[in-house]
Scaffold this motif. Structure first.
Motif, PDB file in Angstrom:
ATOM      1  N   THR A   1       0.817  -1.219   0.000  1.00  0.00           N
ATOM      2  CA  THR A   1       0.000   0.000   0.000  1.00  0.00           C
ATOM      3  C   THR A   1       0.849   1.267   0.000  1.00  0.00           C
ATOM      4  O   THR A   1       0.320   2.359  -0.185  1.00  0.00           O
ATOM      5  CB  THR A   1      -0.940   0.041   1.211  1.00  0.00           C
ATOM      6  N   GLY A   2       2.150   1.127   0.208  1.00  0.00           N
ATOM      7  CA  GLY A   2       3.022   2.295   0.199  1.00  0.00           C
ATOM      8  C   GLY A   2       3.148   2.971   1.553  1.00  0.00           C
ATOM      9  O   GLY A   2       3.334   4.181   1.626  1.00  0.00           O
ATOM     10  N   LYS A   3       3.094   2.196   2.637  1.00  0.00           N
ATOM     11  CA  LYS A   3       3.148   2.812   3.963  1.00  0.00           C
ATOM     12  C   LYS A   3       4.481   3.516   4.204  1.00  0.00           C
ATOM     13  O   LYS A   3       4.510   4.572   4.844  1.00  0.00           O
ATOM     14  CB  LYS A   3       2.889   1.779   5.055  1.00  0.00           C
ATOM     15  N   SER A   4       5.583   2.957   3.721  1.00  0.00           N
ATOM     16  CA  SER A   4       6.881   3.603   3.923  1.00  0.00           C
ATOM     17  C   SER A   4       6.953   4.927   3.165  1.00  0.00           C
ATOM     18  O   SER A   4       7.503   5.918   3.668  1.00  0.00           O
ATOM     19  CB  SER A   4       8.011   2.674   3.467  1.00  0.00           C
ATOM     20  N   THR A   5       6.398   4.963   1.969  1.00  0.00           N
ATOM     21  CA  THR A   5       6.343   6.209   1.206  1.00  0.00           C
ATOM     22  C   THR A   5       5.535   7.252   1.945  1.00  0.00           C
ATOM     23  O   THR A   5       5.922   8.427   2.028  1.00  0.00           O
ATOM     24  CB  THR A   5       5.722   5.947  -0.179  1.00  0.00           C
ATOM     25  N   VAL A   6       4.394   6.846   2.490  1.00  0.00           N
ATOM     26  CA  VAL A   6       3.551   7.783   3.226  1.00  0.00           C
ATOM     27  C   VAL A   6       4.260   8.264   4.490  1.00  0.00           C
ATOM     28  O   VAL A   6       4.214   9.449   4.837  1.00  0.00           O
ATOM     29  CB  VAL A   6       2.198   7.138   3.577  1.00  0.00           C
ATOM     30  N   ALA A   7       4.951   7.362   5.192  1.00  0.00           N
ATOM     31  CA  ALA A   7       5.683   7.760   6.394  1.00  0.00           C
ATOM     32  C   ALA A   7       6.746   8.805   6.061  1.00  0.00           C
ATOM     33  O   ALA A   7       6.900   9.808   6.773  1.00  0.00           O
ATOM     34  CB  ALA A   7       6.318   6.539   7.051  1.00  0.00           C
ATOM     35  N   ALA A   8       7.486   8.591   4.989  1.00  0.00           N
ATOM     36  CA  ALA A   8       8.516   9.544   4.589  1.00  0.00           C
ATOM     37  C   ALA A   8       7.903  10.883   4.194  1.00  0.00           C
ATOM     38  O   ALA A   8       8.418  11.953   4.557  1.00  0.00           O
ATOM     39  CB  ALA A   8       9.328   8.972   3.429  1.00  0.00           C
ATOM     40  N   SER A   9       6.804  10.852   3.469  1.00  0.00           N
ATOM     41  CA  SER A   9       6.136  12.089   3.063  1.00  0.00           C
ATOM     42  C   SER A   9       5.590  12.832   4.269  1.00  0.00           C
ATOM     43  O   SER A   9       5.655  14.073   4.338  1.00  0.00           O
ATOM     44  CB  SER A   9       5.003  11.773   2.081  1.00  0.00           C
ATOM     45  N   LEU A  10       5.067  12.092   5.227  1.00  0.00           N
ATOM     46  CA  LEU A  10       4.556  12.716   6.443  1.00  0.00           C
ATOM     47  C   LEU A  10       5.684  13.403   7.215  1.00  0.00           C
ATOM     48  O   LEU A  10       5.510  14.513   7.740  1.00  0.00           O
ATOM     49  CB  LEU A  10       3.870  11.675   7.310  1.00  0.00           C
ATOM     50  N   ALA A  11       6.836  12.769   7.287  1.00  0.00           N
ATOM     51  CA  ALA A  11       7.981  13.378   7.973  1.00  0.00           C
ATOM     52  C   ALA A  11       8.381  14.685   7.300  1.00  0.00           C
ATOM     53  O   ALA A  11       8.656  15.692   7.974  1.00  0.00           O
ATOM     54  CB  ALA A  11       9.154  12.403   7.999  1.00  0.00           C
ATOM     55  N   LEU A  12       8.417  14.699   5.971  1.00  0.00           N
ATOM     56  CA  LEU A  12       8.751  15.921   5.247  1.00  0.00           C
ATOM     57  C   LEU A  12       7.717  17.011   5.493  1.00  0.00           C
ATOM     58  O   LEU A  12       8.053  18.195   5.610  1.00  0.00           O
ATOM     59  CB  LEU A  12       8.856  15.633   3.748  1.00  0.00           C
ATOM     60  N   ALA A  13       6.451  16.632   5.563  1.00  0.00           N
ATOM     61  CA  ALA A  13       5.397  17.610   5.810  1.00  0.00           C
ATOM     62  C   ALA A  13       5.474  18.173   7.223  1.00  0.00           C
ATOM     63  O   ALA A  13       5.314  19.378   7.446  1.00  0.00           O
ATOM     64  CB  ALA A  13       4.031  16.960   5.568  1.00  0.00           C
ATOM     65  N   LEU A  14       5.735  17.309   8.192  1.00  0.00           N
ATOM     66  CA  LEU A  14       5.801  17.756   9.583  1.00  0.00           C
ATOM     67  C   LEU A  14       7.007  18.655   9.839  1.00  0.00           C
ATOM     68  O   LEU A  14       7.007  19.444  10.793  1.00  0.00           O
ATOM     69  CB  LEU A  14       5.858  16.544  10.521  1.00  0.00           C
ATOM     70  N   ALA A  15       8.029  18.512   9.004  1.00  0.00           N
ATOM     71  CA  ALA A  15       9.224  19.341   9.174  1.00  0.00           C
ATOM     72  C   ALA A  15       9.022  20.765   8.685  1.00  0.00           C
ATOM     73  O   ALA A  15       9.948  21.580   8.746  1.00  0.00           O
ATOM     74  CB  ALA A  15      10.411  18.705   8.458  1.00  0.00           C
ATOM     75  N   ALA A  16       7.835  21.074   8.204  1.00  0.00           N
ATOM     76  CA  ALA A  16       7.534  22.445   7.808  1.00  0.00           C
ATOM     77  C   ALA A  16       7.559  23.352   9.035  1.00  0.00           C
ATOM     78  O   ALA A  16       7.471  22.907  10.167  1.00  0.00           O
ATOM     79  CB  ALA A  16       6.157  22.492   7.135  1.00  0.00           C
ATOM     80  N   GLN A  17       7.696  24.624   8.777  1.00  0.00           N
ATOM     81  CA  GLN A  17       7.682  25.640   9.838  1.00  0.00           C
ATOM     82  C   GLN A  17       8.805  25.440  10.855  1.00  0.00           C
ATOM     83  O   GLN A  17       8.645  25.693  12.043  1.00  0.00           O
ATOM     84  CB  GLN A  17       6.325  25.653  10.548  1.00  0.00           C
TER      85      GLN A  17
ATOM     86  N   LEU B   1       8.169  12.309  -3.230  1.00  0.00           N
ATOM     87  CA  LEU B   1       7.921  12.378  -1.791  1.00  0.00           C
ATOM     88  C   LEU B   1       7.504  13.786  -1.388  1.00  0.00           C
ATOM     89  O   LEU B   1       6.591  13.970  -0.574  1.00  0.00           O
ATOM     90  CB  LEU B   1       9.169  11.962  -1.019  1.00  0.00           C
ATOM     91  N   TYR B   2       8.167  14.793  -1.960  1.00  0.00           N
ATOM     92  CA  TYR B   2       7.804  16.171  -1.634  1.00  0.00           C
ATOM     93  C   TYR B   2       6.415  16.524  -2.167  1.00  0.00           C
ATOM     94  O   TYR B   2       5.673  17.284  -1.539  1.00  0.00           O
ATOM     95  CB  TYR B   2       8.855  17.139  -2.179  1.00  0.00           C
ATOM     96  N   GLU B   3       6.062  15.986  -3.335  1.00  0.00           N
ATOM     97  CA  GLU B   3       4.713  16.209  -3.863  1.00  0.00           C
ATOM     98  C   GLU B   3       3.662  15.649  -2.906  1.00  0.00           C
ATOM     99  O   GLU B   3       2.651  16.303  -2.603  1.00  0.00           O
ATOM    100  CB  GLU B   3       4.565  15.549  -5.234  1.00  0.00           C
ATOM    101  N   LEU B   4       3.877  14.430  -2.442  1.00  0.00           N
ATOM    102  CA  LEU B   4       2.938  13.816  -1.513  1.00  0.00           C
ATOM    103  C   LEU B   4       2.928  14.565  -0.181  1.00  0.00           C
ATOM    104  O   LEU B   4       1.869  14.725   0.448  1.00  0.00           O
ATOM    105  CB  LEU B   4       3.304  12.348  -1.292  1.00  0.00           C
ATOM    106  N   ALA B   5       4.099  15.031   0.255  1.00  0.00           N
ATOM    107  CA  ALA B   5       4.174  15.803   1.496  1.00  0.00           C
ATOM    108  C   ALA B   5       3.339  17.075   1.396  1.00  0.00           C
ATOM    109  O   ALA B   5       2.651  17.464   2.347  1.00  0.00           O
ATOM    110  CB  ALA B   5       5.625  16.149   1.804  1.00  0.00           C
ATOM    111  N   GLU B   6       3.392  17.718   0.263  1.00  0.00           N
ATOM    112  CA  GLU B   6       2.593  18.938   0.083  1.00  0.00           C
ATOM    113  C   GLU B   6       1.101  18.636   0.124  1.00  0.00           C
ATOM    114  O   GLU B   6       0.313  19.382   0.705  1.00  0.00           O
ATOM    115  CB  GLU B   6       2.956  19.620  -1.241  1.00  0.00           C
ATOM    116  N   ASP B   7       0.709  17.506  -0.480  1.00  0.00           N
ATOM    117  CA  ASP B   7      -0.696  17.094  -0.424  1.00  0.00           C
ATOM    118  C   ASP B   7      -1.143  16.903   1.029  1.00  0.00           C
ATOM    119  O   ASP B   7      -2.234  17.337   1.425  1.00  0.00           O
ATOM    120  CB  ASP B   7      -0.906  15.791  -1.198  1.00  0.00           C
ATOM    121  N   LEU B   8      -0.322  16.214   1.812  1.00  0.00           N
ATOM    122  CA  LEU B   8      -0.675  15.989   3.216  1.00  0.00           C
ATOM    123  C   LEU B   8      -0.714  17.308   3.987  1.00  0.00           C
ATOM    124  O   LEU B   8      -1.625  17.547   4.783  1.00  0.00           O
ATOM    125  CB  LEU B   8       0.342  15.048   3.865  1.00  0.00           C
ATOM    126  N   ALA B   9       0.269  18.154   3.760  1.00  0.00           N
ATOM    127  CA  ALA B   9       0.367  19.395   4.520  1.00  0.00           C
ATOM    128  C   ALA B   9      -0.827  20.301   4.272  1.00  0.00           C
ATOM    129  O   ALA B   9      -1.266  21.026   5.171  1.00  0.00           O
ATOM    130  CB  ALA B   9       1.668  20.114   4.153  1.00  0.00           C
TER     131      ALA B   9
END
Length: 338
Positions: A24-40, A325-333
Motif C-alpha cells: 500500500t506504500g506505507k513507507s512512502t507515506v511515512a517519509a512524506s509525512l515526515a517531510l510535511a511535519l518538518a515544515a515551519q 515524496l515532496y509532492e505527496l508531502a505537500e498534499d498531506l500538509a
C-alpha cells in the motif's frame, strides 16, 4: 485530495505511527509525512524498525547505521523556513546492546555477547523482548530530555511501523511481555512505552489502497488497535487514480455505450493514424478503467464508513522518487499540518 470535515488537530501529537498492508506504500507515506511535519522549522525524526533500509533507498543515501542522521530538508510551507528530517534505522541487536550498556553497564561485555550470537538468539526466541527494545528506542526519541545535551530534541517522530496485521501486537508490548517479565527494568520500560502509546501524544495512521483486501485489513486493524486502547489517527488512502473522466462517460464506458464513430472521428481530427483495432482497443481499455473506478468508489464508501478522518494521495505516474515524496508531502500538509 479532498479535505475532510473532521480534520484533526495534530499539534499535540508527538509520535505518528504509520502502518498498512504490504504493497500500500506505507513507507512512502511515512517519509512524506515526515517531510510535511518538518515544515515551519520543525525537527522531525523518521524511524524504521523492519530492517529493510527503506529510508535510505527512498532518500537515495547510504544505508543508515544505528544512529540519527540528517537526510533531508523538510517541506517549505507558506514561505516559512523548513526544518530538518533526521532518520534512524533501529535494529533489535543494536537496541539490546544499548539497553545492556544503559541498565547493566555491559559495554564491552555486551559486544562480546554479540560476537557469540547470544543477542540474535535472545531477540529471536523472545519476540516480545525484541519489540520492547525497538519501541523503547522510539520512546526515548519522543521523551528525550536534557540529560544528553548533544541529542536533538524532536518536535515530532514518525515511525514506519510493521504491517497492519502485526501492528496491534507490536505496539501492545505489555501483553507481549506478560509471560516473560513481570518485574524489572524491561517490564518498567514496557510500562513507560505503553503510557506514551496509549496517550493523545500518539496517533496511529493506517495506509490503504482502494482495493477490497487492503480496506478490509484496515478495518480489522482499527478494531484491534481500539481493543488494545491504542489511539487511531486517520486513514490515508494512497495511489488514487485521477478523476479526470466524468461520471457520465464512466457509466457509458462500463455499459459499452461509448460512441465508437465519434471517437474515431475525434482521433482522425487530431491527426491520429487509425490502425486496425485501435478504436476497439481504446473502448476495451475505457471499459476496464471504468470498472476499476467503480470498484474504487465502492471501497471509498467502505473507508468513509470507518468513521475516521480520511485523506487521499495520488498515484504518481512516474513512480516515487525524492521529488515525488515532496509532492505527496505537500498534499498531506495542505490538509493536516497546522
Amino acid at each position: 485530495m479532498a479535505a475532510q470535515p473532521s480534520t484533526p488537530d495534530w499539534s499535540r501529537v508527538r509520535l505518528h505511527v504509520v502502518t498498512g498492508k504490504g504493497g500500500t506504500g506505507k513507507s512512502t507515506v511515512a517519509a512524506s509525512l515526515a517531510l510535511a511535519l518538518a515544515a515551519q522549522g520543525r525537527q522531525v525524526l523518521l524511524c524504521e524498525v523492519e530492517g529493510r533500509q527503506g529510508i535510505a533507498r527512498m532518500f537515495d543515501v547510504d544505508p543508515l547505521p544505528y544512529e540519527e542522521r540528517r537526510i533531508a530538508t523538510g517541506l517549505r510551507l507558506r514561505g516559512r523556513a523548513p526544518g530538518v528530517v533526521h532518520a534512524l534505522h533501529i535494529d533489535p541487536e543494536s537496541a539490546l546492546l544499548e539497553y545492556l550498556a544503559m541498565y547493566y553497564k555491559l559495554g564491552r561485555a555486551g559486544r562480546a555477547l554479540d560476537r557469540f550470537g547470544v543477542i540474535e538468539f535472545a531477540t529471536t526466541i523472545a519476540p516480545g523482548v525484541r519489540d520492547v527494545l525497538l519501541t523503547g528506542k522510539v520512546y526515548e526519541a519522543v521523551q528525550r530530555n536534557n540529560r544528553n545535551k548533544n541529542a536533538i530534541r524532536y518536535d515530532a517522530v514518525v515511525l514506519d511501523a510493521p504491517p497492519t496485521g502485526r501492528i496491534a501486537q507490536f505496539l501492545n508490548v505489555n501483553d507481549e511481555l506478560a509471560g516473560l517479565a513481570k518485574v524489572g527494568p524491561i517490564k518498567s520500560q514496557a510500562d513507560s512505552v505503553m503510557t506514551l502509546f496509549q496517550s493523545p501524544r500518539t496517533a496511529v495512521h493506517l495506509v490503504t489502497v482502494l482495493e477490497e483486501m487492503p480496506v478490509q485489513e484496515t478495518a480489522d486493524g482499527i478494531a484491534e488497535l481500539r481493543q488494545a486502547g491504542l489511539p487511531v489517527g486517520s486513514v490515508i488512502v494512497n495511489q488514487v487514480r485521477p478523476g479526470d473522466i466524468s461520471a457520465h462517460d464512466l457509466a457509458a464506458a462500463r455499459a459499452g455505450k461509448l460512441d465508437a464513430e465519434q471517437i474515431e472521428a475525434d482521433l482522425k481530427e487530431a491527426g491520429v493514424d487509425i490502425g486496425d483495432g485501435l478504436v476497439e482497443g481504446l473502448l476495451a481499455e475505457a471499459h476496464d478503467h471504468a470498472e476499476r473506478r467503480a470498484l474504487e468508489d465502492s471501497q471509498r464508501a467502505v473507508v468513509a464508513g470507518l468513521g475516521l478522518p480520511t485523506y487521499e494521495l495520488p498515484r504518481l505516474p512516474g513512480g516515487v522518487d525524492l521529488g515525488g515524496l515532496y509532492e505527496l508531502a505537500e498534499d498531506l500538509a495542505e490538509q493536516v499540518i497546522r
